[in-house]
Write a protein that holds these residues in place. Structure first.
Motif, mmCIF file in Angstrom:
data_model
loop_
_atom_site.group_PDB
_atom_site.id
_atom_site.type_symbol
_atom_site.label_atom_id
_atom_site.label_comp_id
_atom_site.label_asym_id
_atom_site.label_seq_id
_atom_site.Cartn_x
_atom_site.Cartn_y
_atom_site.Cartn_z
ATOM 1 N N GLU A 1 -10.385 -4.924 1.609
ATOM 2 C CA GLU A 1 -11.316 -5.028 0.447
ATOM 3 C C GLU A 1 -10.525 -4.424 -0.509
ATOM 4 N N ILE A 2 -10.699 -4.742 -1.835
ATOM 5 C CA ILE A 2 -10.067 -4.222 -2.936
ATOM 6 C C ILE A 2 -10.840 -3.186 -3.579
ATOM 7 N N GLY A 3 -11.153 -2.093 -2.939
ATOM 8 C CA GLY A 3 -12.320 -1.028 -3.165
ATOM 9 C C GLY A 3 -11.650 0.224 -3.050
ATOM 10 N N GLY A 4 -11.594 1.223 -4.043
ATOM 11 C CA GLY A 4 -11.303 2.520 -3.825
ATOM 12 C C GLY A 4 -10.315 2.890 -2.851
ATOM 13 N N MET A 5 -10.683 3.885 -1.941
ATOM 14 C CA MET A 5 -9.501 4.309 -1.093
ATOM 15 C C MET A 5 -8.949 3.297 -0.217
ATOM 16 N N ASN A 6 -9.883 2.318 0.017
ATOM 17 C CA ASN A 6 -9.404 1.239 0.769
ATOM 18 C C ASN A 6 -8.295 0.190 0.344
ATOM 19 N N GLY B 1 -10.802 1.054 -7.755
ATOM 20 C CA GLY B 1 -12.261 1.808 -7.801
ATOM 21 C C GLY B 1 -13.210 0.820 -8.599
ATOM 22 N N ILE B 2 -12.912 0.317 -9.678
ATOM 23 C CA ILE B 2 -13.783 -0.733 -10.445
ATOM 24 C C ILE B 2 -14.173 -1.740 -9.748
ATOM 25 N N LEU B 3 -13.212 -2.612 -9.267
ATOM 26 C CA LEU B 3 -13.675 -3.820 -8.338
ATOM 27 C C LEU B 3 -14.346 -3.514 -7.326
ATOM 28 N N GLY B 4 -14.214 -2.328 -6.706
ATOM 29 C CA GLY B 4 -15.077 -1.806 -5.416
ATOM 30 C C GLY B 4 -16.537 -1.555 -5.720
ATOM 31 N N THR B 5 -16.849 -1.937 -6.689
ATOM 32 C CA THR B 5 -18.377 -1.926 -6.714
ATOM 33 C C THR B 5 -18.944 -0.577 -6.283
ATOM 34 N N GLY B 6 -18.322 0.682 -6.475
ATOM 35 C CA GLY B 6 -18.964 1.704 -5.872
ATOM 36 C C GLY B 6 -18.549 2.122 -4.684
ATOM 37 N N GLY B 7 -17.903 1.312 -3.952
ATOM 38 C CA GLY B 7 -17.681 1.604 -2.599
ATOM 39 C C GLY B 7 -16.155 1.672 -2.372
ATOM 40 N N GLY B 8 -15.975 1.711 -1.074
ATOM 41 C CA GLY B 8 -14.603 1.730 -0.506
ATOM 42 C C GLY B 8 -13.903 3.000 -0.496
ATOM 43 N N GLY B 9 -14.760 4.141 -0.972
ATOM 44 C CA GLY B 9 -14.074 5.405 -0.874
ATOM 45 C C GLY B 9 -13.380 5.920 -2.069
ATOM 46 N N ASP B 10 -13.411 7.218 -2.194
ATOM 47 C CA ASP B 10 -12.778 7.587 -3.476
ATOM 48 C C ASP B 10 -11.255 7.297 -3.720
ATOM 49 N N PRO B 11 -11.068 6.693 -4.748
ATOM 50 C CA PRO B 11 -9.970 6.023 -5.118
ATOM 51 C C PRO B 11 -8.767 7.151 -5.488
ATOM 52 N N TYR B 12 -9.228 8.226 -6.127
ATOM 53 C CA TYR B 12 -8.210 9.402 -6.198
ATOM 54 C C TYR B 12 -7.838 9.920 -4.839
#
Length: 361
Positions: free
Chosen positions: A102-107, A17-28
């Motif tokens: 991508e290493i972001g959030g939900m993704n 979630g941090i590395l995703g720069t605000g994107g990628g969907g909700d990590p929770y």
């Protein structure tokens, strides 16, 4: 090789979630989906790049759409299996591995859902090293890799194959279908043979996310300053501390776009930071001066907990710490900046690396 079960997922989701720069969907939300898949089907095998056999065939997986829509339209996990199997059928070849695009959030979590259900190993890598808003913004594009054929599926059971002439057209056609599917869909794309992996991926990003998430969690538990440890770990810098006073948000063209205004607190009192976002944070300006921009990472964290705040969750009154960190150096090349630099997004300035704006202290 290591096995990832539900105990590691929360740290991976936090770090991603941090590395995703605000994107990628909700990590929770992504963590909950992955946790249920692992509880039902068992832990997921995660392998390093040097453990991938020469005859491997990899299909990365992800969710596509506007993060603001994903908050209310949650996937079940079946959609990504549908997309994955449809692409396998189209190619006439079974995949041996999957991985995040991508290493972001939900993704960062969606591939765990797929890997658990299909009993596939995951590669500890991704195609961005962060999150970007468009499909062509993946490392294979720099080396002639094709996003298509790609498969896309929705929650209603609709699915299709997109086979476009280049990666920009793949993004364009997939975005149109995603909008028709309710602005959120699951995808399989960038099929890769083993010999292409080394040049086309950013390795060890799942491990980085897990270590970063664990560091933030342990610092929080020790009553330290979890927001401060993030830029130190990533070799970056803290840009600003303040209170969110205005968020102008809209969903447009299948993207979540926003302009965020933050009034400074503590050492930044009297100053204003403005963030521009397109699913991810693109530009941070302090009183009109650019502090950081894509492709470097711009991260918004809760000042008390270090928890990453996604673009769709930013609200008035949040006390936040904004940090920046260097991206993968390949994105800083002329070819990289052509597809992920500030001018691609319509900004009238050139990219300057964060370490040149803020020399390492």
């Amino acid at each position: 090789m290591r096995l990832v079960d539900e105990r590691q997922l929360s740290d991976i989701a936090l770090g991603a979630g941090i590395l995703g720069t605000g994107g990628g969907g909700d990590p929770y939300i992504g963590m909950l989906l992955a946790r249920e898949a692992i509880r039902e089907h068992g832990p997921v095998e995660v392998v390093d790049l040097d453990e991938v056999p020469d005859d491997a065939f990899v299909i990365p997986s992800a969710m596509m759409g506007a993060p603001t829509v994903m908050v209310e339209k949650l996937p079940s996990g079946d959609e990504v299996v549908t997309a994955f199997r449809k692409l396998e059928h189209h190619l006439g070849q079974r995949a041996t591995h999957t991985m995040p695009i991508e290493i972001g959030g939900m993704n960062s979590m969606i591939p765990f859902c797929l890997a658990a259900r299909e009993r596939l190993p995951m590669i500890d890598a991704d195609l961005m090293g962060r999150a970007f808003p468009e499909l062509q913004m993946c490392m294979p594009t720099l080396f002639g890799g094709k996003a298509a054929p790609m498969a896309i599926a929705d929650d209603k059971g609709n699915a299709s194959i997109i086979d476009a002439i280049d990666n920009r057209w793949t993004e364009r056609l997939a975005r149109s279908q995603t909008i028709d599917m309710g602005c959120a869909a699951l995808i399989g794309l960038y099929p890769l043979a083993a010999e292409r992996l080394r040049e086309c991926i950013i390795p060890n990003t799942l491990r980085t996310a897990e270590e970063l998430g664990r560091l933030v969690r342990e610092t929080r538990e020790a009553h330290g300053d979890p927001a401060a440890v993030v830029p130190k770990y990533l070799g970056g810098v803290q840009l600003f501390q303040g209170k969110v006073v205005d968020v102008h948000r809209r969903t447009e063209g299948g993207f979540a776009r926003a302009e965020v205004r933050i009034e400074g607190l503590h050492d930044d009192a009297g100053a204003t930071l403005r963030l521009q976002t397109q699913n991810e944070h693109l530009v941070a300006e302090r009183d009109g001066e650019v502090l950081a921009s894509v492709p470097d990472l711009i991260m918004v964290l809760d000042s008390e907990t270090g928890q990453p705040i996604t673009t769709e969750d930013l609200r008035y009154g949040f006390r936040v710490t904004v940090a920046a960190a260097p991206c993968d150096p390949r994105w800083r090349t002329p070819a990289g900046l052509e597809i992920v630099g500030p001018r691609y997004f319509g900004y009238d300035f050139d990219f300057v690396p964060i370490e040149e704006r803020f020399p390492v202290r």
